[in-house]
Every structure is written in C-alpha cells, then in structure tokens.
Design an enzyme around this catalytic site. Structure first.
Site, PDB file in Angstrom:
ATOM      1  N   HIS A 205       0.794  -1.231   0.000  1.00 21.76           N
ATOM      2  CA  HIS A 205       0.000   0.000   0.000  1.00 21.76           C
ATOM      3  C   HIS A 205       0.822   1.274   0.000  1.00 21.76           C
ATOM      4  CE1 HIS A 205       0.950  -0.131   4.294  1.00 21.76           C
ATOM      5  NE2 HIS A 205       0.725   1.162   4.285  1.00 21.76           N
TER       6      HIS A 205
HETATM    7  C1  UD1 Z   1      -1.452   5.879   5.815  1.00 25.65           C
HETATM    8  C2  UD1 Z   1      -0.094   6.289   6.368  1.00 25.65           C
HETATM    9  C3  UD1 Z   1       0.854   5.092   6.274  1.00 25.65           C
HETATM   10  C4  UD1 Z   1       0.271   3.870   6.946  1.00 25.65           C
HETATM   11  C5  UD1 Z   1      -1.087   3.579   6.337  1.00 25.65           C
HETATM   12  C6  UD1 Z   1      -1.727   2.384   7.014  1.00 25.65           C
HETATM   13  C7  UD1 Z   1       0.442   8.661   6.018  1.00 25.65           C
HETATM   14  C8  UD1 Z   1       1.304   9.627   5.277  1.00 25.65           C
HETATM   15  N1  UD1 Z   1       0.499   7.383   5.614  1.00 25.65           N
HETATM   16  O1  UD1 Z   1      -1.289   5.586   4.431  1.00 25.65           O
HETATM   17  O2  UD1 Z   1       2.058   5.434   6.933  1.00 25.65           O
HETATM   18  O3  UD1 Z   1       1.142   2.767   6.732  1.00 25.65           O
HETATM   19  O4  UD1 Z   1      -1.926   4.738   6.515  1.00 25.65           O
HETATM   20  O5  UD1 Z   1      -2.781   1.875   6.257  1.00 25.65           O
HETATM   21  O6  UD1 Z   1      -0.232   9.064   6.946  1.00 25.65           O
HETATM   22  N2  UD1 Z   1      -8.492   5.565   1.374  1.00 25.65           N
HETATM   23  C9  UD1 Z   1      -9.737   5.002   1.334  1.00 25.65           C
HETATM   24  N3  UD1 Z   1     -10.395   4.772   2.511  1.00 25.65           N
HETATM   25  C10 UD1 Z   1      -9.861   5.093   3.715  1.00 25.65           C
HETATM   26  C11 UD1 Z   1      -8.577   5.688   3.748  1.00 25.65           C
HETATM   27  C12 UD1 Z   1      -7.911   5.904   2.570  1.00 25.65           C
HETATM   28  O7  UD1 Z   1     -10.270   4.708   0.271  1.00 25.65           O
HETATM   29  O8  UD1 Z   1     -10.509   4.834   4.751  1.00 25.65           O
HETATM   30  C13 UD1 Z   1      -7.763   5.769   0.101  1.00 25.65           C
HETATM   31  C14 UD1 Z   1      -7.968   7.145  -0.486  1.00 25.65           C
HETATM   32  O9  UD1 Z   1      -7.941   7.030  -1.871  1.00 25.65           O
HETATM   33  C15 UD1 Z   1      -6.738   7.889  -0.012  1.00 25.65           C
HETATM   34  C16 UD1 Z   1      -5.685   6.805  -0.058  1.00 25.65           C
HETATM   35  O10 UD1 Z   1      -6.372   5.621   0.338  1.00 25.65           O
HETATM   36  O11 UD1 Z   1      -6.430   9.000  -0.784  1.00 25.65           O
HETATM   37  C17 UD1 Z   1      -4.511   7.060   0.853  1.00 25.65           C
HETATM   38  O12 UD1 Z   1      -4.964   7.248   2.185  1.00 25.65           O
HETATM   39  P1  UD1 Z   1      -4.049   8.067   3.234  1.00 25.65           P
HETATM   40  O13 UD1 Z   1      -4.740   8.146   4.544  1.00 25.65           O
HETATM   41  O14 UD1 Z   1      -3.594   9.347   2.621  1.00 25.65           O
HETATM   42  O15 UD1 Z   1      -2.750   7.214   3.385  1.00 25.65           O
HETATM   43  P2  UD1 Z   1      -2.529   5.631   3.425  1.00 25.65           P
HETATM   44  O16 UD1 Z   1      -2.017   5.204   2.114  1.00 25.65           O
HETATM   45  O17 UD1 Z   1      -3.695   4.925   4.002  1.00 25.65           O
END
Ligand code: UD1
Length: 356
Positions: A205
């Site tokens: 991820h």
């Molecule tokens: C975040 C953390 C990462 C951690 C991971 C655990 C940061 C910079 N990164 O990454 O260190 O390892 O969480 O999972 O904080 N999205 C959904 N549903 C959700 C959440 C996210 O669809 O409930 C999708 C969205 O498209 C979003 C993307 O995932 O833009 C990324 O989510 P984000 O919270 O920015 O970071 P993670 O990749 O989850």
C-alpha cells in the site's frame, strides 16, 4: 491523569488497543480522538470492535486528501479539542499525517506530548512517514521507543534525555490475538480461497510502491509469477492506483480480496507459507509468528527482523521470487520487540514524566 490518544489510521488502532487497556488498568482517564484519516469500516470500525477499543470521544472526520490538506484539516480542529479536554498528556502513535498534526497542535498549545513508537528511522527522505517520525520525535517531550536500535537513533539526534525504551505495543496485541486465534475452532479466514499452509499472504500500500506505474507493475508481475497462490489483501490505495495505471491485480498466482479484520489477518498470516508486504506492522508480525517475511522495500525500520534472517528486502521480480522460495530461516528465541507488556511500561513512563 487525563491521557489523550490521537489516532487516525489502521495501524494506530492496533497500537491503541493495549494502551487503552493499560490506561484504564492504571486508573487514569483516557480521551480518544479519531482524526478520520481512515474511514472505511474495514480500515477503522472493525478494529475498534474486534480489539475492544472504546468509541472515540471526538471524531474529526478529516478523510482523505493531499498531505497538506489532510494535516491542515487535523490542525485546524485540534485547538478546540485540546481546549475542550485539557489533557495532562497527548499521546501520538507511529508516523502518519495524524501523528504529526496532533503533535504539532499539542506542542503549540503547551500540552505535553508523548510519542509512541519513537526513534524508528528508514533514512529514506522520500517517504512521507520518515518526515512525520523525525518531526514528531523532535516536537515530543517524551519519546517512547520500541527497540534498542530506536533508542540509538534518538540518542544520535540529541534526544536521549527524553527517551525511554518501553518495547513494542504491537507485540502486546499480537501475542494476545495469536493465542486467542489458536484456541478458536472457527473456519479458516481464507476458506474457499486458499489451502492453509500453501499460500503467500500479501499487502502492498505504500506510496513508493503504488504511485509509480512501473514500480507497481513490477511488483504485481512478480507476485503473479509466484510458485504458490498469493492472496493480496488490497488497501484502497493499491486498488485505486492499479485502476488508474490500468494494472490488473488478479493475474497468474495473484488473487486479490478485501483487507481482513485484525484477528482474521493474524489467523491468515500464521498459516501462510510466507508474507510479502511493505507494511511495518506485518513485517514484524511475520517475525513474531515465525513465518518467513519478504519486504518489498529498499530499507526497513525493523532491522532486527532482517538481521535474524526472518525478513528479506526484495525489489526486483528476481529478488522477490528468490525471497519467496528461500530456505526457511534458522529458529530463534530472540525477542527484540519486548515481552508483550510494552503498553503498561509506556503508561508508567508517561506517569513518571507528566504525573502530578
Ligand atoms: C497511511 C499512512 C501510512 C500507513 C497507512 C496504514 C500517512 C502519510 N500514511 O497511508 O504510513 O502505513 O496509513 O494503512 O499518513 N483511502 C480510502 N479509505 C480510507 C482511507 C484511505 O479509500 O478509509 C484511500 C484514499 O484514496 C486515499 C488513499 O487511500 O487517498 C490514501 O490514504 P491516506 O490516509 O492518505 O494514506 P494511506 O495510504 O492509508
């Protein structure tokens, strides 16, 4: 004491579970703030449910966004939350945008900050998590380190005087859930999808692996060519990026499914033939369950797993194939991540530092 935990992303809910219990056991008041960084039920609600975590006292509902938007949305709301609860300590977890935002807002308003999982370093400044860690450690009044190696990094940055080695709280949860899962008689979490003992469990991820199409394609091709079925537990980010790049996540040996709740994840991990991941938590869980791990990254913060032979860093298709089919590592009784009582030690360290 009134201790405020600020969490927002999946691994932080896992770390919160033993802390929530240890805070209550020590007769302190616990205020839980959920930033809303993760909002999908499978990334958030199921962890509160399965790990018996009390419902949050405040939910900021920030959702997804670019780094500045997400961090800023948390910052904009934290002043009011801090003034409302006036905690004796603000406890922040790990290395996400939620961690940094909460640490920054608490520091600005002069609430003491403790950072759990302090001192981890990848020394890779391309990772957003590396900036979040370094900045949070330097903002914090108390750095709660999971390992001796992390203590060394904190000392090298001049933070030794405010650092305490408490062990790894994820180990606390893992041991409890592993034992509970081993005793139950329910169906295997991957029934109908894979044969126990004859599959690799995968999670991918991180931005560094998903955002560049060539990099993601190389990883997917390597997993599709594996010698056993690979069950990819797909985080929404990898699904979204694969769709954007036109990459199929179901090809050859590779089968994709939704993420699993924590107990099912551990049940699926312990009966796998190996784990392929870029997650910090799962690398360590593989080691603690003594399942061979393959980490699709150029470096790891959990260097002990590699030094003990249970984890191999692999990036190219050839390296991933070689790592998956390698001879199983030598058994070890080493316990670099503590004894499963890190949360109680962390709460004790908070009392020592900020208790009145
Ligand atoms: C975040 C953390 C990462 C951690 C991971 C655990 C940061 C910079 N990164 O990454 O260190 O390892 O969480 O999972 O904080 N999205 C959904 N549903 C959700 C959440 C996210 O669809 O409930 C999708 C969205 O498209 C979003 C993307 O995932 O833009 C990324 O989510 P984000 O919270 O920015 O970071 P993670 O990749 O989850």
């Amino acid at each position: 004491m009134r201790i405020m935990s600020v969490v927002g992303a999946r691994p932080q809910f896992v770390k919160l579970a033993p802390i929530a219990k240890a805070v209550v056991d020590a007769s302190h008041e616990h205020v839980i703030v959920h930033t809303g960084q993760h909002y999908d039920p499978m990334l958030s609600d199921v962890f509160f449910r399965d790990l018996d975590i009390p419902a949050p006292d405040a939910h900021l509902g920030v959702g997804s966004g670019s780094h500045g938007v997400q961090t800023g949305a948390i910052l904009a709301q934290m002043d009011e939350v801090l003034e409302r609860f006036r905690p004796d300590t603000v406890l922040v977890y790990g290395d996400t945008n939620s961690t940094l935002a909460a640490a920054l807002s608490a520091t600005k308003l002069h609430f003491p900050v403790a950072h759990l999982e302090a001192g981890l370093r990848s020394f890779n400044r391309d990772m957003p998590e590396e900036h979040n860690r370094v900045l949070t450690d330097h903002a914090a009044d108390l750095c709660l380190a999971p390992t001796q190696v992390a203590m060394g990094h904190l000392a090298a940055e001049g933070l030794a005087a405010r650092s305490v080695l408490v062990g790894d709280v994820m180990t606390d949860v893992l041991y409890q859930v592993r034992d509970a899962v081993a005793q139950r008689n329910g169906p295997h979490p991957l029934v109908g999808e894979a044969e126990p003992g004859n599959y690799y469990l995968a999670t991918i991820h991180r931005a560094e692996n998903t955002d560049a199409p060539d990099r993601l394609r190389q990883i997917v091709d390597a997993l599709a060519a594996a010698d056993r079925p690979v069950i990819l537990l797909a985080h929404p980010r990898v699904r979204a990026k694969a769709a954007e790049h036109g990459i199929s996540l179901d090809a050859g040996a590779l089968q994709t499914r939704d993420p699993l709740p924590y107990p099912e994840l551990i049940a699926a991990a312990r009966t796998s033939a190996g784990i392929v991941t870029d997650s910090g938590g799962l690398q360590k869980e593989a080691f603690l369950l003594r399942v061979p791990g393959t980490t699709v990254r150029r470096e790891t913060e959990w260097v002990e797993t590699v030094e003990l032979g249970w984890n191999v860093l692999a990036n190219t298709a050839e390296e991933i194939a070689a790592a998956l089919t390698r001879t199983p590592p030598a058994p070890t009784n080493a316990s670099p991540y503590g004894d499963g009582h890190a949360a109680a030690r962390a709460v004790g360290a908070i009392e020592d530092a900020f208790g009145r």
